[in-house]
Design a protein around this motif. Structure first.
Motif, PDB file in Angstrom:
ATOM      1  N   TYR A 145       0.870  -1.181   0.000  1.00 46.93           N
ATOM      2  CA  TYR A 145       0.000   0.000   0.000  1.00 46.93           C
ATOM      3  C   TYR A 145       0.897   1.219   0.000  1.00 46.93           C
ATOM      4  O   TYR A 145       1.684   1.397   0.933  1.00 46.93           O
ATOM      5  CB  TYR A 145      -0.908   0.029   1.239  1.00 46.93           C
ATOM      6  N   ALA A 146       0.808   2.005  -1.036  1.00 46.16           N
ATOM      7  CA  ALA A 146       1.609   3.229  -1.158  1.00 46.16           C
ATOM      8  C   ALA A 146       3.095   2.946  -0.921  1.00 46.16           C
ATOM      9  O   ALA A 146       3.779   3.681  -0.215  1.00 46.16           O
ATOM     10  CB  ALA A 146       1.095   4.299  -0.188  1.00 46.16           C
ATOM     11  N   GLY A 147       3.579   1.846  -1.493  1.00 44.81           N
ATOM     12  CA  GLY A 147       4.991   1.520  -1.397  1.00 44.81           C
ATOM     13  C   GLY A 147       5.443   0.957  -0.065  1.00 44.81           C
ATOM     14  O   GLY A 147       6.638   0.846   0.195  1.00 44.81           O
ATOM     15  N   ARG A 148       4.499   0.583   0.788  1.00 44.78           N
ATOM     16  CA  ARG A 148       4.834   0.004   2.097  1.00 44.78           C
ATOM     17  C   ARG A 148       4.183  -1.363   2.216  1.00 44.78           C
ATOM     18  O   ARG A 148       3.063  -1.564   1.771  1.00 44.78           O
ATOM     19  CB  ARG A 148       4.360   0.906   3.229  1.00 44.78           C
ATOM     20  N   TRP A 149       4.919  -2.289   2.861  1.00 49.26           N
ATOM     21  CA  TRP A 149       4.409  -3.633   3.095  1.00 49.26           C
ATOM     22  C   TRP A 149       3.436  -3.598   4.251  1.00 49.26           C
ATOM     23  O   TRP A 149       3.606  -2.839   5.213  1.00 49.26           O
ATOM     24  CB  TRP A 149       5.587  -4.532   3.430  1.00 49.26           C
ATOM     25  N   GLN A 158      11.830  -1.428   2.167  1.00 47.04           N
ATOM     26  CA  GLN A 158      11.596  -2.009   3.485  1.00 47.04           C
ATOM     27  C   GLN A 158      11.570  -3.545   3.407  1.00 47.04           C
ATOM     28  O   GLN A 158      12.081  -4.231   4.293  1.00 47.04           O
ATOM     29  CB  GLN A 158      10.348  -1.370   4.070  1.00 47.04           C
ATOM     30  N   VAL A 159      11.041  -4.112   2.333  1.00 44.09           N
ATOM     31  CA  VAL A 159      11.014  -5.566   2.160  1.00 44.09           C
ATOM     32  C   VAL A 159      12.412  -6.078   1.805  1.00 44.09           C
ATOM     33  O   VAL A 159      12.830  -7.141   2.275  1.00 44.09           O
ATOM     34  CB  VAL A 159       9.971  -5.982   1.102  1.00 44.09           C
ATOM     35  N   ALA A 160      13.152  -5.332   1.010  1.00 46.29           N
ATOM     36  CA  ALA A 160      14.523  -5.724   0.675  1.00 46.29           C
ATOM     37  C   ALA A 160      15.374  -5.815   1.943  1.00 46.29           C
ATOM     38  O   ALA A 160      16.165  -6.760   2.105  1.00 46.29           O
ATOM     39  CB  ALA A 160      15.136  -4.735  -0.317  1.00 46.29           C
ATOM     40  N   LYS A 161      15.207  -4.869   2.864  1.00 46.91           N
ATOM     41  CA  LYS A 161      15.947  -4.906   4.130  1.00 46.91           C
ATOM     42  C   LYS A 161      15.558  -6.128   4.953  1.00 46.91           C
ATOM     43  O   LYS A 161      16.416  -6.806   5.519  1.00 46.91           O
ATOM     44  CB  LYS A 161      15.684  -3.646   4.944  1.00 46.91           C
ATOM     45  N   LEU A 162      14.255  -6.404   5.027  1.00 40.11           N
ATOM     46  CA  LEU A 162      13.805  -7.577   5.778  1.00 40.11           C
ATOM     47  C   LEU A 162      14.332  -8.858   5.147  1.00 40.11           C
ATOM     48  O   LEU A 162      14.748  -9.783   5.840  1.00 40.11           O
ATOM     49  CB  LEU A 162      12.272  -7.624   5.840  1.00 40.11           C
ATOM     50  N   SER A 163      14.328  -8.906   3.829  1.00 39.66           N
ATOM     51  CA  SER A 163      14.826 -10.074   3.111  1.00 39.66           C
ATOM     52  C   SER A 163      16.290 -10.339   3.465  1.00 39.66           C
ATOM     53  O   SER A 163      16.675 -11.472   3.771  1.00 39.66           O
ATOM     54  CB  SER A 163      14.662  -9.866   1.603  1.00 39.66           C
TER      55      SER A 163
END
Length: 172
Positions: free
Chosen positions: A59-63, A105-110
């Motif tokens: 949503y709006a570029g956020r997970w 934010q998802v790349a960092k979590l990954s």
């Protein structure tokens, strides 16, 4: 020998990501795995699962917050088992035409979790969507179902192969 058990946890607002999670579970079960889909917010522990697939709506570029919270809360345990991540969201066929890189934010979590892979699938937005922006998007003609069950199943089969299960042949 026991069957590999896979948790497919998800964060969703309007149900599209939950639907993708169910498609993943169906494909994993067809490949001989034990799999279940659960809302990320409802998972107190990942003990008993050999692998985890975690998905979040964009949503709006956020997970989705529930997916992010799940990843942070279970980070230590997730680093000790195979993890795959998926995002859902594009309201067009772009996810089928090209690889869409995870949002920052998802790349960092990954990276933090040592995820095997991340993939983005098309989303779904229908007239029963919650929220002012979602309803406005549907009224503006941006709604529809852009999930691709075949692509989702193919990706799920790669997970099963990674986990060492035998994928049934479709030819004789």
């Amino acid at each position: 020998m026991s069957t590999t058990s896979v948790l497919v946890a998800y964060g969703t607002k309007n149900g599209s990501t939950a639907g993708i999670a169910e498609m993943i579970v169906s494909a994993l079960r067809a490949d001989g795995l034990t799999a279940e889909a659960r809302p990320a917010a409802d998972v107190p522990s990942i003990e008993g699962y050999d692998a985890v697939v975690l998905g979040g709506a964009l949503y709006a570029g956020r997970w989705n917050r529930d997916a992010r919270t799940f990843a942070r809360r279970h980070a230590d345990a997730l680093r000790n088992r195979p993890v795959w991540l998926f995002s859902s969201g594009p309201l067009d066929d772009s996810a089928d035409r090209r690889e869409i890189r995870p949002v920052a934010q998802v790349a960092k979590l990954s990276d933090r979790l040592g995820a095997v892979e991340h993939v983005t699938f098309g989303g779904r937005l229908t007239e029963d969507a919650k929220g002012f922006m979602a309803k406005a998007m549907v009224r503006g003609g941006k709604g529809g179902d852009f999930r691709n069950p075949g692509r989702i199943a193919d990706w799920s089969h790669t997970i099963a192969k990674h986990l060492g299960t035998v994928v049934p042949s479709t030819t004789d």
